[in-house]
Enzyme design. Structure first.
Site, PDB file in Angstrom:
ATOM      1  N   GLU A  40      -7.934   8.338   2.274  1.00  0.00           N
ATOM      2  CA  GLU A  40      -7.545   6.953   2.034  1.00  0.00           C
ATOM      3  C   GLU A  40      -6.053   6.903   1.759  1.00  0.00           C
ATOM      4  O   GLU A  40      -5.536   7.710   1.007  1.00  0.00           O
ATOM      5  CB  GLU A  40      -8.319   6.436   0.819  1.00  0.00           C
ATOM      6  CG  GLU A  40      -7.886   5.070   0.379  1.00  0.00           C
ATOM      7  CD  GLU A  40      -8.726   4.547  -0.786  1.00  0.00           C
ATOM      8  OE1 GLU A  40      -9.933   4.842  -0.846  1.00  0.00           O
ATOM      9  OE2 GLU A  40      -8.145   3.851  -1.619  1.00  0.00           O
ATOM     10  N   HIS A  50     -11.061  -2.266   1.799  1.00  0.00           N
ATOM     11  CA  HIS A  50     -11.610  -2.922   0.603  1.00  0.00           C
ATOM     12  C   HIS A  50     -11.526  -4.435   0.689  1.00  0.00           C
ATOM     13  O   HIS A  50     -12.029  -5.124  -0.182  1.00  0.00           O
ATOM     14  CB  HIS A  50     -10.899  -2.417  -0.653  1.00  0.00           C
ATOM     15  CG  HIS A  50     -11.081  -0.947  -0.844  1.00  0.00           C
ATOM     16  ND1 HIS A  50     -10.228  -0.029  -0.275  1.00  0.00           N
ATOM     17  CD2 HIS A  50     -12.031  -0.231  -1.486  1.00  0.00           C
ATOM     18  CE1 HIS A  50     -10.640   1.190  -0.578  1.00  0.00           C
ATOM     19  NE2 HIS A  50     -11.733   1.098  -1.307  1.00  0.00           N
TER      20      HIS A  50
END
Ligand code: GLN
Ligand code: ZN
Length: 760
Positions: free
Chosen positions: A667, A696
């Protein structure tokens, strides 16, 4: 007369059947009024207090209750509300409180992050422009409630000012703010004293981390001040989650009692106590019952430890308590009547731990608790002697580990060539992290299947259809390495737990993760063994649908362990190795079935790092070993991927490299700058995919943004090493935004490939 007291540090908020969660969510969804929320939660709170009272706990915590999180409670107590939320002083309305935690319209929620090394997340205080004021005395409110309603002289719980500020962000002037907070805390304490409170518990877990010794002066100053303001109130300065680096200094701080963790301390607390002694004017609150795990305590061993402690600290100055708040364990094992009797006999959730604490205190006081001790011994003997913990084959394999090769045959530089040969991927290959949207339909089918509304065959057919649909979508998007989508899994740990021996799921074993969100970690209660192929069918099916490579998808040992309640009779690394050996068979089964790209996810590796840096290396070495146990038996041309969901990897980059995975995806998109810096400083020789967009949020990134991310990465990473992928799995996203974002990602990549004059 010597009289040891029993104490608790905090009780789970969720309720036996997650009633607390339901109340909160009903309020958020406008199904109940604020009054109803207050009355329902009050009932739950009093019920929990009553249980502690009935079980005979002497010092019962109050104010450990929260509507969301105790750090957020501390923030609003002092009026520390980020500017973007409408607030102009005074008591913070409950809706504002929830908005800080959950966001509102344009005002994004405050960040949350892990509470030390637990899976509990707190709301990070934002100190920019903070002008602390005392808006309410929560501790007093809860103290008086418990006294009036139940006649309990409770022990209010506060988060200490130093730990609070250490966990906050946006604070340019630490000492300045501390100086502003101290008198406000002082007022809280003074009011508690005036209301007749005997004890107050002030949590300073920062003391159990590694910090510079000079900072002890801050504690000295703050607590001397508190002692002056409220001289009749006994302060228990509470530490937990680790041993104290400066034991001999901390115990001298000007407070009535020091709370020390004797469970998660690697045996160091008792050593320090025996070495340095304990001040004659103080109480030692000994955390001997594990507040973070669910196994029954060996009461004989705990009593022996307490007797050792009592040689240094006289019994009249000894408190027996859990190692930390019981927030981290489920409420009661009485909710699990269907569990195997032997397993049940080895468990102890919050309510059962209270019984253990009281029994230990009574035993020290010379009372007859033989029956409780005998029962505990019988329970533990039964589970320890059971076949679950005596799998001869697994134990033999663990004894023979040194004969297991944990090294790939060829070094990376050579085997990657063999992989490239058959994979024939373009420059900057595109892929995803594994899961695709768990749509309402997917969830509905699963619940219908679990309720037996649809048959196994119907469910399997549905999973196959969904897999095929997404294989076609991925082909249409022109992704290079495909995934099957993980539609058969709700959770990446639970799924493996269901299929490996030694794991057990619970019905109500919920623990709070953040806000109303709870997780139900599986119990790893016995020797872990491979019994049947876990993922082969789904992967093989997906691969049969396409000529492009499909990645097999597994969860790695350390993540499985960190997200479970793991037996405490053997060290964690032994359990990790058992998982590693079991998954090694799964990897081999996948390979034998023709799956030649296999991803083994280790997202929780970093979050499991010990609190103290001095313990990192051992933890990381063990993690690398169990990962390699899982992954190294494959052929040279089988490509091993791994994935990690965090960006701060600078201090563990050597470990990441030591995993010897051919490709890693990490990430990145929310902290691109730092990552690039890391790669400027340290080289990385294997293939790597830095997430090129944030998953997200539902927002679809533009190709331009994605290209910026790729281009920046390519300044420090060779294009021949670089993979293009999103930050993490896509299971929480909706289909439409997922497809749109992936289309942008592939298009962005293709344009950049053009610039490199390389095409398929
Ligand atoms: N393969 C998992 C997924 O895509 C990885 C999830 C994670 O990193 N937490 O959902
Ligand atoms: Zn991830």
């Amino acid at each position: 007369m010597a009289n040891v007291q029993s104490s608790n540090l905090g009780y789970p908020r969720l309720g036996e059947k997650r009633e607390w969660k339901k109340a909160l969510e009903n309020y958020w969804n406008n199904k109940i009024s604020e009054e109803q929320l207050l009355s329902e939660t009050k009932e739950l709170r009093l019920h929990a207090l009553k249980k502690q009272q009935d079980k005979g706990i002497d010092l019962i915590p109050v104010g450990d209750f929260s509507f969301y999180d105790h750090i957020l409670d501390t923030s609003i107590t002092f009026g520390i509300v980020p500017k973007r939320f409408a607030y102009d002083g005074g008591k913070v309305p409950i809706d504002t409180y929830f908005e800080i935690a959950r966001g509102k319209d344009d005002a994004v929620a405050s960040e949350m992050t892990k509470w030390f090394n637990t899976n509990y997340h707190y709301i990070v205080p934002e100190l920019e422009g903070a002008k602390p004021q005392l808006t309410e005395n929560r501790a007093l409110f809860y103290y008086e409630e418990a006294k009036q309603e139940l006649g309990i002289d409770g022990k209010p719980v506060l988060v200490g000012p130093i730990t609070y500020l250490k966990l906050a962000k946006g604070n340019a002037d630490f000492k300045g703010l501390l100086d502003q907070l101290v008198p406000l805390y002082g007022q809280v304490l003074k009011e508690l004293q005036d209301a007749g409170a005997t004890w107050v518990q002030i949590d300073e877990p920062y003391l159990a981390t590694s910090f510079d010794k000079s900072e002890l002066a801050l504690f000295e100053e703050v607590y001397a001040n508190f002692a002056k303001v409220a001289p009749d109130l006994k302060i228990e300065l509470q530490t937990y989650f680790e041993s104290l680096d400066y034991f001999e200094d901390v115990v001298k701080l000007p407070v009535a009692a020091i709370g020390v963790d004797f469970v998660h301390d690697h045996g160091e607390s008792i050593e320090a106590l025996e070495r340095f002694g304990f001040p004659a004017d103080k109480v030692l609150a000994a955390g001997v019952i594990d507040g973070r795990n669910v196994w029954r305590a060996d009461l004989d061993a705990k009593l022996a430890l307490l007797e050792r402690i009592a040689k240094v600290v006289p019994k009249e100055r000894l408190i027996v308590q859990p190692s930390s708040s019981l927030l981290h364990v489920p409420v009661t094992k009485l909710s699990e009547p269907d569990l195997d009797g032997v397993l049940l006999g080895g468990l102890s959730f919050a309510d059962e731990k209270l019984v253990e604490l009281v029994a230990l205190a009574k035993a020290l006081n010379g009372e007859d608790v033989k029956a409780v001790f005998a029962d505990a011994k019988a329970g533990l003997d039964a589970i320890n002697g059971s076949h679950h913990r005596n799998n001869a084959e697994v134990q033999e394999a663990i004894r023979n580990l040194e004969n297991v090769e944990v090294k790939r045959d060829l070094p990376f530089a050579e085997r990657i060539k063999l992989q490239h040969e058959w994979l024939q991927l373009p420059l900057l290959p595109t892929t995803t992290i594994g899961s695709f949207p768990q749509s309402p339909e997917v969830r509905k089918k699963r619940s219908d299947w679990l309720k037996k509304v649809i048959t196994d065959a119907e469910y399997e057919k549905f999973i196959e259809e969904e897999t095929e649909r997404w294989i076609r979508i991925q082909e249409d998007l022109d992704l290079d390495v495909l995934v099957h989508g993980e539609f058969e899994r709700t959770d990446m740990v639970e799924y493996f737990g269901q299929k490996l021996d030694g794991f057990q799921a619970t019905k109500f074993g919920w623990v709070q993760s953040y806000g109303s969100r709870a997780v139900r970690p599986p119990l790893v209660y016995g020797d872990v063994a491979f019994t049947e192929a876990i993922t082969v069918k789904e992967s093989v099916y997906a691969q049969s649908l396409t000529d492009r490579p499909v990645k097999g998808m597994l969860t790695a040992p350390v993540t499985i362990i960190n997200w479970s309640f793991v037996r405490d009779d053997v060290p964690d690394y032994v359990v990790a190795n058992q998982v590693g050996l079991a998954l090694r068979k799964e990897v081999e089964a996948l390979e034998a079935a023709g799956i030649r790209v296999i991803q083994v996810d280790e997202p929780a590796l970093r979050e499991g790092l010990p609190l103290k840096r001095s313990r990192w290396q051992k933890y990381l070495d063990d993690a690398v070993y169990s990962f390699k146990l899982t992954t190294t038996s494959v052929k040279n041309d089988t490509q091993i991927h791994t994935h990690m969901c965090y960006a701060e990897f600078e201090d563990i980059i050597d470990t990441i490299s030591a995993l010897d995975a051919d490709v890693i995806s990490i990430e990145t998109s929310r902290s691109h700058g730092e990552i690039i810096e890391t790669f400027e400083k340290v080289g990385y020789d294997k293939e790597i995919g830095l997430g090129v967009y944030d998953i997200h949020s539902p927002r679809v990134p533009t190709t331009g943004e994605i290209q910026d991310n790729i281009r920046r990465a390519l300044k420090v990473i060779d294009a021949r090493q670089f993979w293009v992928n999103p930050d993490c799995g896509l299971k929480t996203r909706k289909e439409k935004e997922t497809v749109a974002a992936l289309r942008d990602m592939v298009n962005a990549t293709k344009e950049i490939r053009e610039e490199y004059k390389v095409t398929k």
